[in-house]
Scaffold this active site. Structure first.
Site, PDB file in Angstrom:
ATOM      1  NE  ARG A 116      26.207  -3.029  73.553  1.00  0.00           N
ATOM      2  CZ  ARG A 116      26.955  -4.286  72.646  1.00  0.00           C
ATOM      3  NH1 ARG A 116      27.164  -5.570  73.678  1.00  0.00           N
ATOM      4  NH2 ARG A 116      27.046  -4.027  71.400  1.00  0.00           N
ATOM      5  CG  HIS A 126      27.573   7.252  68.980  1.00  0.00           C
ATOM      6  ND1 HIS A 126      27.012   8.489  70.169  1.00  0.00           N
ATOM      7  CD2 HIS A 126      28.308   8.860  68.338  1.00  0.00           C
ATOM      8  CE1 HIS A 126      27.646   9.820  69.993  1.00  0.00           C
ATOM      9  NE2 HIS A 126      28.133   9.378  68.801  1.00  0.00           N
ATOM     10  CE1 TYR A 138      23.840   7.241  74.926  1.00  0.00           C
ATOM     11  CE2 TYR A 138      24.135   4.558  73.802  1.00  0.00           C
ATOM     12  CZ  TYR A 138      23.587   5.712  74.794  1.00  0.00           C
ATOM     13  OH  TYR A 138      21.935   5.634  75.431  1.00  0.00           O
ATOM     14  CG  ASN A 173      15.201   2.150  76.949  1.00  0.00           C
ATOM     15  OD1 ASN A 173      16.898   1.360  76.520  1.00  0.00           O
ATOM     16  ND2 ASN A 173      16.216   3.188  77.568  1.00  0.00           N
ATOM     17  CG  HIS A 203      21.802  -0.760  77.222  1.00  0.00           C
ATOM     18  ND1 HIS A 203      20.863  -1.108  77.389  1.00  0.00           N
ATOM     19  CD2 HIS A 203      21.410   0.330  78.051  1.00  0.00           C
ATOM     20  CE1 HIS A 203      19.681   0.033  76.959  1.00  0.00           C
ATOM     21  NE2 HIS A 203      20.526   0.939  78.527  1.00  0.00           N
ATOM     22  NE  ARG A 245      24.029  -6.024  72.041  1.00  0.00           N
ATOM     23  CZ  ARG A 245      23.461  -6.071  73.472  1.00  0.00           C
ATOM     24  NH1 ARG A 245      22.774  -4.679  73.952  1.00  0.00           N
ATOM     25  NH2 ARG A 245      24.410  -6.226  74.538  1.00  0.00           N
ATOM     26  CG  PHE A 286      24.084   8.196  82.558  1.00  0.00           C
ATOM     27  CD1 PHE A 286      22.610   7.163  82.307  1.00  0.00           C
ATOM     28  CD2 PHE A 286      24.513   7.100  81.746  1.00  0.00           C
ATOM     29  CE1 PHE A 286      22.247   5.813  81.660  1.00  0.00           C
ATOM     30  CE2 PHE A 286      24.590   5.423  81.457  1.00  0.00           C
ATOM     31  CZ  PHE A 286      23.620   5.077  80.896  1.00  0.00           C
ATOM     32  NE  ARG A 314      30.759  -1.532  73.438  1.00  0.00           N
ATOM     33  CZ  ARG A 314      30.142  -2.261  72.543  1.00  0.00           C
ATOM     34  NH1 ARG A 314      30.160  -3.991  72.981  1.00  0.00           N
ATOM     35  NH2 ARG A 314      29.906  -2.190  71.436  1.00  0.00           N
TER      36      ARG A 314
HETATM   37 FE1  HDD Z   1      22.589   4.781  77.215  1.00  0.00          FE
HETATM   38  C1  HDD Z   1      24.014   2.138  75.925  1.00  0.00           C
HETATM   39  C2  HDD Z   1      19.416   3.628  75.396  1.00  0.00           C
HETATM   40  C3  HDD Z   1      20.599   7.224  78.259  1.00  0.00           C
HETATM   41  C4  HDD Z   1      25.336   6.390  78.305  1.00  0.00           C
HETATM   42  N1  HDD Z   1      21.976   2.812  76.099  1.00  0.00           N
HETATM   43  C5  HDD Z   1      22.799   1.795  75.763  1.00  0.00           C
HETATM   44  C6  HDD Z   1      21.834   1.015  75.083  1.00  0.00           C
HETATM   45  C7  HDD Z   1      20.408   1.245  74.750  1.00  0.00           C
HETATM   46  C8  HDD Z   1      20.290   2.509  75.457  1.00  0.00           C
HETATM   47  C9  HDD Z   1      19.857   0.597  73.978  1.00  0.00           C
HETATM   48  C10 HDD Z   1      22.398  -0.602  74.383  1.00  0.00           C
HETATM   49  C11 HDD Z   1      22.908  -0.303  72.852  1.00  0.00           C
HETATM   50  C12 HDD Z   1      23.279  -1.607  72.437  1.00  0.00           C
HETATM   51  O1  HDD Z   1      22.868  -2.144  72.526  1.00  0.00           O
HETATM   52  O2  HDD Z   1      24.580  -1.884  72.032  1.00  0.00           O
HETATM   53  N2  HDD Z   1      20.312   4.806  77.078  1.00  0.00           N
HETATM   54  C13 HDD Z   1      19.549   5.079  76.231  1.00  0.00           C
HETATM   55  C14 HDD Z   1      18.233   5.431  76.351  1.00  0.00           C
HETATM   56  C15 HDD Z   1      18.395   6.176  77.133  1.00  0.00           C
HETATM   57  C16 HDD Z   1      20.203   6.092  77.294  1.00  0.00           C
HETATM   58  C17 HDD Z   1      17.091   5.087  75.630  1.00  0.00           C
HETATM   59  C18 HDD Z   1      17.627   7.394  77.733  1.00  0.00           C
HETATM   60  C19 HDD Z   1      17.013   8.274  76.941  1.00  0.00           C
HETATM   61  N3  HDD Z   1      22.962   6.106  78.106  1.00  0.00           N
HETATM   62  C20 HDD Z   1      22.330   7.386  78.371  1.00  0.00           C
HETATM   63  C21 HDD Z   1      22.706   8.122  78.899  1.00  0.00           C
HETATM   64  C22 HDD Z   1      23.981   7.763  78.693  1.00  0.00           C
HETATM   65  C23 HDD Z   1      23.924   6.642  78.373  1.00  0.00           C
HETATM   66  C24 HDD Z   1      22.297   9.394  79.473  1.00  0.00           C
HETATM   67  C25 HDD Z   1      25.465   8.806  79.205  1.00  0.00           C
HETATM   68  C26 HDD Z   1      25.494   9.747  79.919  1.00  0.00           C
HETATM   69  N4  HDD Z   1      23.994   3.929  77.059  1.00  0.00           N
HETATM   70  C27 HDD Z   1      25.686   4.125  77.197  1.00  0.00           C
HETATM   71  C28 HDD Z   1      26.552   3.954  77.279  1.00  0.00           C
HETATM   72  C29 HDD Z   1      26.105   2.505  76.874  1.00  0.00           C
HETATM   73  C30 HDD Z   1      24.901   2.387  76.840  1.00  0.00           C
HETATM   74  C31 HDD Z   1      27.693   3.799  78.312  1.00  0.00           C
HETATM   75  C32 HDD Z   1      26.633   1.548  77.116  1.00  0.00           C
HETATM   76  C33 HDD Z   1      27.375   0.509  75.904  1.00  0.00           C
HETATM   77  C34 HDD Z   1      27.521   1.630  75.010  1.00  0.00           C
HETATM   78  O3  HDD Z   1      26.445   2.539  75.577  1.00  0.00           O
HETATM   79  O4  HDD Z   1      27.827   1.601  73.929  1.00  0.00           O
HETATM   80  O5  HDD Z   1      27.670   4.999  76.491  1.00  0.00           O
END
Ligand code: HDD
Length: 707
Positions: A67, A334, A357, A143, A70, A107, A156, A364
């Site tokens: 990822r 997502h 997401y 979170n 995370h 997770r 981001f 991935r």
């Molecule tokens: Fe995110 C993963 C939580 C903002 C883009 N995010 C990811 C995961 C968590 C969060 C818990 C791991 C999920 C897992 O266990 O597979 N993220 C948050 C929270 C945010 C947040 C609480 C703010 C409120 N995230 C955020 C923004 C973006 C992303 C603003 C992009 C615009 N996040 C992602 C991602 C991930 C991710 C790149 C990486 C792996 C995945 O999604 O599946 O899309």
């Protein structure tokens, strides 16, 4: 059952089975898996060896991209039980019937580190929940901290580039303590509130089982009457919120980088199922207007003193995954996985997340069919016209692949044709406006809540924040970055800025730097809006102590150290009481095997002093017995157990009458300390148990300089 997985696996030999033959992926039985096919025993390998080729081919492609954030995580299956339905707010089926049970997969993760990095990094923890409801999948991707670094998703990638290891040399791993993160934070004052949480003890939890969870963004609920409400999701751990201390976190990272992952696994294996109360903070449109901050701004928290949390059910984790890769690694969350009755707000961070997401799962997991993987598949049947793609597993039969169609009876039908409009509906909110790239002025106060958070901490909470800033900024090698960040701190809290500046050998700046104001002015007109800042507010619910549970030592781990000549009677009494309280006592000695007590009987050792460490336990018990304690006093590693437990403010019990270990360790430096208990009577054991339940004696840290 012993509270340790390596031991469990070693216990007893597995029964011999002859019912499974080794086969290739094509099902061909294999007679020899040790030798490649060769031209003569000493000759070259043959290209036709399809069994070798398949084995190596599969191995060569075992890894998938981790990822992008995370990457490091641990997961578990469980159930959500609804106690207090809320049909008045949401028509979601899983929120509507008392006692309704919904399967879940959760997770937990760190954000910054790679897949193999340490669990104990100073970092935000992900808390993502997949609810397999009968109306489809609902993912709450949250979170353990209720706010976020930035307000708009467009920032981001910049945030993540800045906090990840530096691009020249990929250093440091799983740490924010480096130039680029603090450079970004110092130029983006909207990060101020979140950074304050990140520097607090929330960022170094004792266990995944002992942290809160937050949906962070504001969502919406929609009821059957078409009325909508704003909602924030909360999770409160039944075991209370607890953290380790920073020195301990750094040491655990070396002694056991899997500390949190293993803790979760073992608790579930032992039947100590972790539980959280799930709560909702519901706001009407009128209440939203009454707050002096914008609930669409993810850098703001709604203190529960302002809008109470209504706890509606319990999340329990009760089954470990059968296979880490198939489940924990392949699970795809997502925020756009929604069910009828729940919708998004216009929070610009959440809106951007909706794009990211889905997109990331493709790179991935490699296919738009990731929803067919067992861990991602909804439990209710799915019917639609999406077709084909790499690794398609469903085999659609007797249906049309376009809509509308009249073959196959026209199925599947839209839900409103089927059942009078019960399907997913967006909240019918009006959305009109000029296209504009601009931040709302209502997002402009970056400091009031940062200051409120700091001032709501206890004395020890504040000290830890001061220490964390001093450590992190101390690792920054660019002095201009340190100084610029001190500018932000000087607006948040002068006292905090002064303490940190002093330790950095720098003066306290007089407000924000020119560069910070310049960047923020590209985002906001009329920046800084310093006249809007309200300093001096406090809310108890923002402190860790507010969420602590001081009644139980359930699932805590206590180290009992001993060697030859220990007091078996005392040990047995302690063992019995610790067990009754649902905690674990591990016997640790200078060598494995049976150790002889003063009375001549023996006890079996669980671990040696070098295979475990003080930092892996919640409390320390030095078993009574003069000969034992005198020998331990001469073993440096045993003295380290005492010194570390002392330094990390843990409860320490000293059995018997010997003073040897007290003299050999830093115990001699500490005068009166309620969490250092001499074990003379059964009552003393009770006192020790109470002190463990207190988690830490923070007074010790405030009164002594042991670090
Ligand atoms: Fe995110 C993963 C939580 C903002 C883009 N995010 C990811 C995961 C968590 C969060 C818990 C791991 C999920 C897992 O266990 O597979 N993220 C948050 C929270 C945010 C947040 C609480 C703010 C409120 N995230 C955020 C923004 C973006 C992303 C603003 C992009 C615009 N996040 C992602 C991602 C991930 C991710 C790149 C990486 C792996 C995945 O999604 O599946 O899309």
């Amino acid at each position: 059952m012993k509270n340790d997985i390596t031991k469990q696996n070693d216990e007893g030999a597995a029964p011999v089975r002859r019912d499974q033959g080794l086969t290739s992926n094509q099902g061909t039985t294999i007679a020899d898996d040790f030798n490649t096919l060769k031209s003569g025993v000493r000759g070259p390998s043959l290209l036709e060896d399809f069994l070798f080729r398949e084995k190596i081919f599969h191995f060569d492609h075992e890894r998938i991209p981790e990822r992008v954030v995370h990457a490091r995580g641990a997961g578990a299956h469980g159930v959500f039980r609804l106690m207090d339905p809320i049909p008045q707010f949401s028509k979601a089926g899983f929120l509507s019937q008392v006692g309704a049970e919904t399967e879940v997969f959760v997770r937990f993760s760190t954000v910054v580190g790679s897949r193999g990095s340490t669990d104990l990094a100073r970092d935000v923890r992900g808390f993502a929940i997949k609810f397999y409801t009968s109306e489809g999948i609902f993912d709450l991707v949250g979170n353990n901290i209720p706010v976020f670094f930035i307000q708009d998703a467009i920032n981001f990638p910049d945030l993540v580039h800045a906090v990840k290891p530096e691009e020249r040399n990929e250093i440091p791993q799983a740490a924010s303590a480096h130039n680029t993160f603090w450079d970004f934070a110092s130029l983006m004052p909207e990060t101020a509130h979140m950074v304050m949480w990140l520097m607090s003890d929330r960022a170094i939890p004792r266990s995944y089982r002992m942290m809160q969870g937050f949906g962070v963004n504001t969502y919406k609920l929609l009821n059957a009457q078409g009325e909508s409400f704003f909602v924030k999701f909360h999770l409160k751990p039944k075991l209370g919120v607890h953290s380790v201390v920073w020195d301990e976190a750094q040491k655990i990272s070396g002694r056991n980088p899997d500390f949190h992952r293993q803790d979760l696994w073992e608790a579930i294996e032992n039947g100590d199922y972790p539980e959280w109360d799930l709560g909702v903070q519901i706001l009407t449109n009128e209440q939203e207007q009454s707050l002096d901050f914008d609930i669409l701004d993810a850098t703001k928290v709604i203190p529960e003193e302002l809008i109470p949390i209504q706890y509606i059910g319990t999340l329990q984790l009760n089954r470990n995954p059968d296979n880490f890769f198939a489940e924990t690694e392949q699970v795809a969350f997502h925020p756009g996985h929604l069910v009828p009755g729940i919708d998004f707000s216009d929070d610009p961070l959440l809106q951007g997340r909706l794009f990211s997401y889905l997109d990331t799962q493709l790179s991935r997991l490699g296919s738009p069919n990731f929803h067919e993987l067992p861990i991602n598949k909804p439990k209710n049947p799915t019917h639609n016209f999406r077709r084909d793609g790499a690794m398609r597993q469903d085999i659609p039969k007797d249906t049309g692949n376009y809509n509308p169609h009249s073959i196959a009876g026209g199925c599947p039908y839209l839900s409103n044709v089927m059942s009078g409009g019960s399907g997913f509906e967006s909240v019918p909110a009006a959305a009109e406006g000029r296209k504009i790239r601009k931040r709302s002025e209502t997002f402009g106060d970056h400091f009031s809540q940062a200051s409120t958070f700091y001032n709501s901490q206890s004395e020890i909470g504040k000290k830890h924040i001061q220490d964390a800033f001093s450590f992190e900024l101390g690792k920054v090698t660019r002095e201009e970055v340190r100084f610029r960040y001190l500018g932000i701190l000087s607006v948040v809290d002068k006292e905090l800025a002064t303490i940190v500046a002093d330790r950095l050998g720098l003066p306290v700046p007089d407000g924000l730097s020119e560069e910070t104001i310049q960047t923020a002015s590209q985002i906001f007109e009329n920046y800084p809006a310093l006249d809007k800042i309200k300093l001096g507010f406090t809310y108890p619910s923002l402190s860790v102590e507010y969420h602590c549970d001081f009644d139980t030592i359930k699932t805590r781990k206590i180290a009992a150290i001993l060697t030859e000549g220990f007091d078996l009677q005392e040990l047995k009494q302690m063992q019995a009481r610790i067990k009754e309280e649902g905690a674990t006592l591990d016997i640790i000695a200078d060598k494995y095997g049976d150790i002889i007590a003063a009375t001549g009987e023996t006890v079996k050792v669980d671990y040696t002093l070098v295979t475990m460490d003080s930092v892996l336990y919640d409390a320390l018990y030095v078993v009574g017995g003069n000969a034992s304690q005198e020998k331990l006093a001469s073993i440096k590693k045993a003295v380290c157990y005492v010194d570390d437990a002392l330094k990390h403010n843990k409860a320490i019990a000293i059995g018997g009458n010997s003073n040897a270990l007290v003299q050999a360790s830093d115990l001699r430096l500490v005068e009166s300390d309620k969490a250092i208990v001499s074990i003379r009577t059964a009552d003393d054991i009770e006192v020790f148990i109470q002190r463990i339940a207190q988690h830490r004696n923070w007074q010790r840290e405030l009164a002594n300089n042991l670090l």
